[in-house]
Design a protein around this motif. Structure first.
Motif, PDB file in Angstrom:
ATOM      1  N   GLY A 167       0.718  -1.085   0.112  1.00  0.00           N
ATOM      2  CA  GLY A 167      -0.076  -0.120  -0.101  1.00  0.00           C
ATOM      3  C   GLY A 167       0.964   1.294  -0.094  1.00  0.00           C
ATOM      4  O   GLY A 167       0.594   2.336  -0.842  1.00  0.00           O
ATOM      5  N   ALA A 168       1.978   1.197   0.567  1.00  0.00           N
ATOM      6  CA  ALA A 168       2.693   2.384   0.654  1.00  0.00           C
ATOM      7  C   ALA A 168       3.504   2.552  -0.584  1.00  0.00           C
ATOM      8  O   ALA A 168       3.404   3.840  -0.944  1.00  0.00           O
ATOM      9  CB  ALA A 168       3.982   2.158   1.751  1.00  0.00           C
TER      10      ALA A 168
ATOM     11  N   THR B 148      -5.270  10.445  -4.084  1.00  0.00           N
ATOM     12  CA  THR B 148      -3.990   9.815  -3.266  1.00  0.00           C
ATOM     13  C   THR B 148      -4.576   9.676  -2.168  1.00  0.00           C
ATOM     14  O   THR B 148      -4.275   8.776  -1.093  1.00  0.00           O
ATOM     15  CB  THR B 148      -2.904  10.726  -3.423  1.00  0.00           C
ATOM     16  N   GLY B 149      -5.197  10.478  -1.250  1.00  0.00           N
ATOM     17  CA  GLY B 149      -5.572  10.550   0.337  1.00  0.00           C
ATOM     18  C   GLY B 149      -6.675   9.337   0.213  1.00  0.00           C
ATOM     19  O   GLY B 149      -6.542   8.462   1.466  1.00  0.00           O
ATOM     20  N   LYS B 150      -7.660   9.169  -0.708  1.00  0.00           N
ATOM     21  CA  LYS B 150      -8.652   8.003  -0.453  1.00  0.00           C
ATOM     22  C   LYS B 150      -7.794   6.857  -0.326  1.00  0.00           C
ATOM     23  O   LYS B 150      -8.177   5.644   0.134  1.00  0.00           O
ATOM     24  CB  LYS B 150      -9.478   8.083  -1.547  1.00  0.00           C
ATOM     25  N   VAL B 151      -6.818   6.411  -1.358  1.00  0.00           N
ATOM     26  CA  VAL B 151      -6.111   5.309  -1.365  1.00  0.00           C
ATOM     27  C   VAL B 151      -5.330   4.977  -0.441  1.00  0.00           C
ATOM     28  O   VAL B 151      -5.169   3.894   0.250  1.00  0.00           O
ATOM     29  CB  VAL B 151      -5.358   5.129  -2.839  1.00  0.00           C
ATOM     30  N   ALA B 152      -4.760   6.154   0.060  1.00  0.00           N
ATOM     31  CA  ALA B 152      -3.985   5.975   1.288  1.00  0.00           C
ATOM     32  C   ALA B 152      -4.780   5.401   2.571  1.00  0.00           C
ATOM     33  O   ALA B 152      -4.640   4.469   3.475  1.00  0.00           O
ATOM     34  CB  ALA B 152      -3.280   7.016   1.728  1.00  0.00           C
TER      35      ALA B 152
ATOM     36  N   GLN C  36       3.463   5.896  -5.540  1.00  0.00           N
ATOM     37  CA  GLN C  36       3.407   5.961  -7.128  1.00  0.00           C
ATOM     38  C   GLN C  36       2.300   7.020  -7.508  1.00  0.00           C
ATOM     39  O   GLN C  36       2.469   7.822  -8.210  1.00  0.00           O
ATOM     40  CB  GLN C  36       3.116   4.681  -7.595  1.00  0.00           C
ATOM     41  N   LYS C  37       1.049   6.888  -6.660  1.00  0.00           N
ATOM     42  CA  LYS C  37      -0.076   7.709  -7.085  1.00  0.00           C
ATOM     43  C   LYS C  37       0.323   9.284  -6.847  1.00  0.00           C
ATOM     44  O   LYS C  37       0.105  10.249  -7.426  1.00  0.00           O
ATOM     45  CB  LYS C  37      -1.382   7.419  -6.257  1.00  0.00           C
ATOM     46  N   TRP C  38       0.882   9.416  -5.594  1.00  0.00           N
ATOM     47  CA  TRP C  38       1.301  10.847  -5.077  1.00  0.00           C
ATOM     48  C   TRP C  38       2.420  11.503  -6.135  1.00  0.00           C
ATOM     49  O   TRP C  38       2.175  12.364  -6.580  1.00  0.00           O
ATOM     50  CB  TRP C  38       1.990  10.593  -3.812  1.00  0.00           C
TER      51      TRP C  38
END
Length: 107
Positions: free
Chosen positions: A65-66, A80-84, A71-73
């Motif tokens: 996940g990190a 990115t916040g939702k995925v994190a 990669q999205k960031w």
């Protein structure tokens, strides 16, 4: 109404069969209790490695996940916040479930 048969041998055979059945049921029930105890001990022996496996899966999910969030960031994605939050939540869920199960079963 008489319950007794006219043949006393048949009556005694019936009583002997019922007594033998009751004795075998008692022995079978004791073997069943021993089997349940054995199954309980076997499940408890696998419980600690199972919780350790859940912790390990949580750690691997955290690393994956990190990397995905990084990669999205770097790509400049807006979600990115939702995925994190989703990856972090899944890792926390695994750790909490393993801890709660361990405390619930008192191991």
């Amino acid at each position: 109404m008489k319950m007794r048969s006219k043949n006393p041998r048949a009556w005694y055979a019936l009583m002997l069969t019922l007594a033998a059945s009751a004795a075998s049921m008692k022995a079978w029930a004791q073997d069943g209790a021993a089997g349940i105890q054995e199954a309980d001990s076997q499940v408890r022996s696998y419980f600690e490695p199972g919780t350790n496996l859940m912790y390990a899966i949580g750690a691997v999910l955290g690393l994956v996940g990190a990397v995905k969030v990084f990669q999205k960031w770097n790509a400049g994605d807006q979600d990115t916040g939702k995925v994190a939050a989703a990856w972090f939540g899944s890792c926390i869920f695994l750790v909490v479930v393993a801890t709660v199960l361990q405390s619930f079963f008192g191991l």
